[in-house]
Design a protein around this motif. Structure first.
Motif, PDB file in Angstrom:
ATOM      1  N   LEU A  13      85.732  40.076  63.189  1.00 37.78           N
ATOM      2  CA  LEU A  13      85.297  39.136  64.232  1.00 37.78           C
ATOM      3  C   LEU A  13      83.826  39.350  64.575  1.00 37.78           C
ATOM      4  CD1 LEU A  13      88.212  39.045  66.842  1.00 37.78           C
ATOM      5  CD2 LEU A  13      87.773  37.481  64.951  1.00 37.78           C
ATOM      6  N   LEU A  14      83.423  40.622  64.687  1.00 37.06           N
ATOM      7  CA  LEU A  14      82.025  40.929  65.019  1.00 37.06           C
ATOM      8  C   LEU A  14      81.070  40.429  63.939  1.00 37.06           C
ATOM      9  CD1 LEU A  14      82.365  44.493  66.540  1.00 37.06           C
ATOM     10  CD2 LEU A  14      81.366  42.490  67.678  1.00 37.06           C
ATOM     11  N   ALA A  15      81.507  40.408  62.696  1.00 35.91           N
ATOM     12  CA  ALA A  15      80.661  39.972  61.591  1.00 35.91           C
ATOM     13  C   ALA A  15      80.538  38.456  61.514  1.00 35.91           C
ATOM     14  CB  ALA A  15      81.207  40.519  60.271  1.00 35.91           C
ATOM     15  N   ARG A  16      81.466  37.737  62.144  1.00 34.57           N
ATOM     16  CA  ARG A  16      81.439  36.276  62.088  1.00 34.57           C
ATOM     17  C   ARG A  16      80.360  35.740  63.021  1.00 34.57           C
ATOM     18  NH1 ARG A  16      87.444  34.261  63.010  1.00 34.57           N
ATOM     19  NH2 ARG A  16      86.360  32.280  62.979  1.00 34.57           N
ATOM     20  N   PRO A  17      79.654  34.703  62.610  1.00 37.78           N
ATOM     21  CA  PRO A  17      78.634  34.126  63.486  1.00 37.78           C
ATOM     22  C   PRO A  17      79.265  33.434  64.697  1.00 37.78           C
ATOM     23  CG  PRO A  17      78.821  32.859  61.455  1.00 37.78           C
ATOM     24  CD  PRO A  17      79.734  34.039  61.314  1.00 37.78           C
ATOM     25  N   LEU A  18      78.536  33.469  65.779  1.00 40.39           N
ATOM     26  CA  LEU A  18      78.911  32.723  66.986  1.00 40.39           C
ATOM     27  C   LEU A  18      77.916  31.589  67.122  1.00 40.39           C
ATOM     28  CD1 LEU A  18      79.525  35.695  69.457  1.00 40.39           C
ATOM     29  CD2 LEU A  18      81.265  34.265  68.382  1.00 40.39           C
ATOM     30  N   ASP A  22      78.691  29.463  74.266  1.00 37.39           N
ATOM     31  CA  ASP A  22      80.087  29.553  74.678  1.00 37.39           C
ATOM     32  C   ASP A  22      81.008  30.024  73.560  1.00 37.39           C
ATOM     33  OD1 ASP A  22      79.263  28.531  77.073  1.00 37.39           O
ATOM     34  OD2 ASP A  22      79.903  26.492  76.649  1.00 37.39           O
ATOM     35  N   ALA A  23      80.473  30.294  72.403  1.00 38.35           N
ATOM     36  CA  ALA A  23      81.302  30.597  71.239  1.00 38.35           C
ATOM     37  C   ALA A  23      82.038  31.922  71.399  1.00 38.35           C
ATOM     38  CB  ALA A  23      80.444  30.629  69.984  1.00 38.35           C
ATOM     39  N   TYR A  24      83.210  31.958  70.825  1.00 38.92           N
ATOM     40  CA  TYR A  24      84.030  33.167  70.835  1.00 38.92           C
ATOM     41  C   TYR A  24      85.008  33.088  69.684  1.00 38.92           C
ATOM     42  CZ  TYR A  24      87.344  29.999  73.011  1.00 38.92           C
ATOM     43  OH  TYR A  24      88.161  28.926  73.265  1.00 38.92           O
ATOM     44  N   HIS A  25      85.577  34.241  69.352  1.00 41.33           N
ATOM     45  CA  HIS A  25      86.639  34.322  68.356  1.00 41.33           C
ATOM     46  C   HIS A  25      87.763  35.149  68.951  1.00 41.33           C
ATOM     47  CE1 HIS A  25      83.808  32.791  65.435  1.00 41.33           C
ATOM     48  NE2 HIS A  25      83.018  33.836  65.591  1.00 41.33           N
ATOM     49  N   LEU A  26      89.001  34.732  68.731  1.00 44.09           N
ATOM     50  CA  LEU A  26      90.184  35.487  69.158  1.00 44.09           C
ATOM     51  C   LEU A  26      91.053  35.768  67.944  1.00 44.09           C
ATOM     52  CD1 LEU A  26      91.247  33.545  72.377  1.00 44.09           C
ATOM     53  CD2 LEU A  26      90.206  35.802  72.261  1.00 44.09           C
ATOM     54  N   VAL A  27      91.737  36.907  67.970  1.00 43.66           N
ATOM     55  CA  VAL A  27      92.651  37.255  66.896  1.00 43.66           C
ATOM     56  C   VAL A  27      93.881  37.938  67.480  1.00 43.66           C
ATOM     57  CG1 VAL A  27      91.574  39.500  66.403  1.00 43.66           C
ATOM     58  CG2 VAL A  27      92.853  38.324  64.617  1.00 43.66           C
ATOM     59  N   THR A  28      95.036  37.578  66.960  1.00 37.94           N
ATOM     60  CA  THR A  28      96.271  38.266  67.308  1.00 37.94           C
ATOM     61  C   THR A  28      96.364  39.493  66.414  1.00 37.94           C
ATOM     62  OG1 THR A  28      97.374  36.231  67.968  1.00 37.94           O
ATOM     63  CG2 THR A  28      98.789  38.088  67.360  1.00 37.94           C
ATOM     64  N   GLY A 112      76.129  45.540  71.141  1.00 38.31           N
ATOM     65  CA  GLY A 112      74.918  44.756  70.890  1.00 38.31           C
ATOM     66  C   GLY A 112      74.843  43.612  71.883  1.00 38.31           C
ATOM     67  N   ASP A 113      74.700  42.399  71.367  1.00 39.87           N
ATOM     68  CA  ASP A 113      74.610  41.225  72.246  1.00 39.87           C
ATOM     69  C   ASP A 113      75.963  40.530  72.418  1.00 39.87           C
ATOM     70  OD1 ASP A 113      74.844  40.246  69.678  1.00 39.87           O
ATOM     71  OD2 ASP A 113      73.314  38.692  69.907  1.00 39.87           O
ATOM     72  N   ARG A 114      77.029  41.233  72.093  1.00 35.22           N
ATOM     73  CA  ARG A 114      78.368  40.657  72.190  1.00 35.22           C
ATOM     74  C   ARG A 114      79.265  41.517  73.073  1.00 35.22           C
ATOM     75  NH1 ARG A 114      79.802  38.218  66.256  1.00 35.22           N
ATOM     76  NH2 ARG A 114      77.847  37.115  65.979  1.00 35.22           N
ATOM     77  N   THR A 136      82.970  37.639  72.085  1.00 30.72           N
ATOM     78  CA  THR A 136      82.206  36.535  72.657  1.00 30.72           C
ATOM     79  C   THR A 136      80.744  36.936  72.792  1.00 30.72           C
ATOM     80  OG1 THR A 136      82.006  34.997  74.527  1.00 30.72           O
ATOM     81  CG2 THR A 136      82.782  37.216  75.029  1.00 30.72           C
ATOM     82  N   GLY A 137      79.884  35.948  72.750  1.00 28.75           N
ATOM     83  CA  GLY A 137      78.466  36.173  72.975  1.00 28.75           C
ATOM     84  C   GLY A 137      78.065  35.856  74.402  1.00 28.75           C
ATOM     85  N   SER A 138      79.011  35.386  75.193  1.00 30.65           N
ATOM     86  CA  SER A 138      78.738  35.020  76.576  1.00 30.65           C
ATOM     87  C   SER A 138      79.244  36.101  77.528  1.00 30.65           C
ATOM     88  CB  SER A 138      79.420  33.695  76.911  1.00 30.65           C
ATOM     89  OG  SER A 138      79.300  33.409  78.294  1.00 30.65           O
ATOM     90  N   TYR A 139      78.377  36.508  78.437  1.00 32.01           N
ATOM     91  CA  TYR A 139      78.762  37.502  79.443  1.00 32.01           C
ATOM     92  C   TYR A 139      79.333  36.823  80.681  1.00 32.01           C
ATOM     93  CZ  TYR A 139      76.247  41.026  76.740  1.00 32.01           C
ATOM     94  OH  TYR A 139      75.842  41.887  75.753  1.00 32.01           O
ATOM     95  N   GLU A 140      79.359  35.489  80.686  1.00 30.56           N
ATOM     96  CA  GLU A 140      79.837  34.731  81.842  1.00 30.56           C
ATOM     97  C   GLU A 140      81.297  35.050  82.125  1.00 30.56           C
ATOM     98  OE1 GLU A 140      80.023  30.124  83.442  1.00 30.56           O
ATOM     99  OE2 GLU A 140      79.565  30.501  81.331  1.00 30.56           O
TER     100      GLU A 140
END
Length: 144
Positions: A13-18, A22-28, A112-114, A136-140
């Motif tokens: 997930l960390l290697a995938r671009p955002l 608002d972009a994020y990735h989730l995995v079960t 890092g920034d995620r 996620t790249g968003s800290y919101e």
């Protein structure tokens, strides 16, 4: 799966671009069977929940060793915001978690920034218990 396999999935997930703020990735990472009748054994559900919480603790210990101590936050305010029809300010990452029924306390690490987050979700008594992770790249919506 083992903790090392969970970490490998998180690294993917960390290697995938955002794309976009608002972009994020989730995995079960691990999902139990469902507990709908006739499989609605309350004792087994409690044992399964405890097992998944144990897996989360093991994962957290491994990620703490890698990235330093995690933060923890309640999802209660975000869940309440989802239920409020006048509140459209819920950040997309948290909206997805709430809509998936993932209301458990969220553990998170700044990488890092995620942000990497992990928790155990269980939408309702008939649904499976789920150990999941997200990036996620968003800290919101996260504590400062």
């Amino acid at each position: 799966m083992s903790v090392q396999q969970y970490i490998a999935r998180i690294d993917e997930l960390l290697a995938r671009p955002l794309t976009g703020g608002d972009a994020y990735h989730l995995v079960t990472l691990h999902e139990s069977r469902d507990f709908a009748p006739p499989n609605d054994d309350w004792d087994e559900l409690m044992r399964t929940s405890e097992e998944f919480e144990g897996e989360l603790r093991d994962l957290a210990a491994a990620l703490d060793a890698r990235w330093g101590p995690h933060g923890s936050m309640s999802m209660e305010d975000h869940a309440n915001a989802l239920l409020d029809p006048d509140d459209d300010e819920l950040p997309p990452f948290f909206r997805e978690l709430c809509e998936s029924g993932y209301f458990g306390d969220l553990l998170y690490w700044r990488v890092g920034d995620r942000l990497v987050a992990a928790s155990v979700g269980h939408e309702d008594k008939e649904e499976p218990v789920v150990l999941f992770a997200g990036v996620t790249g968003s800290y919101e919506g996260f504590p400062d």
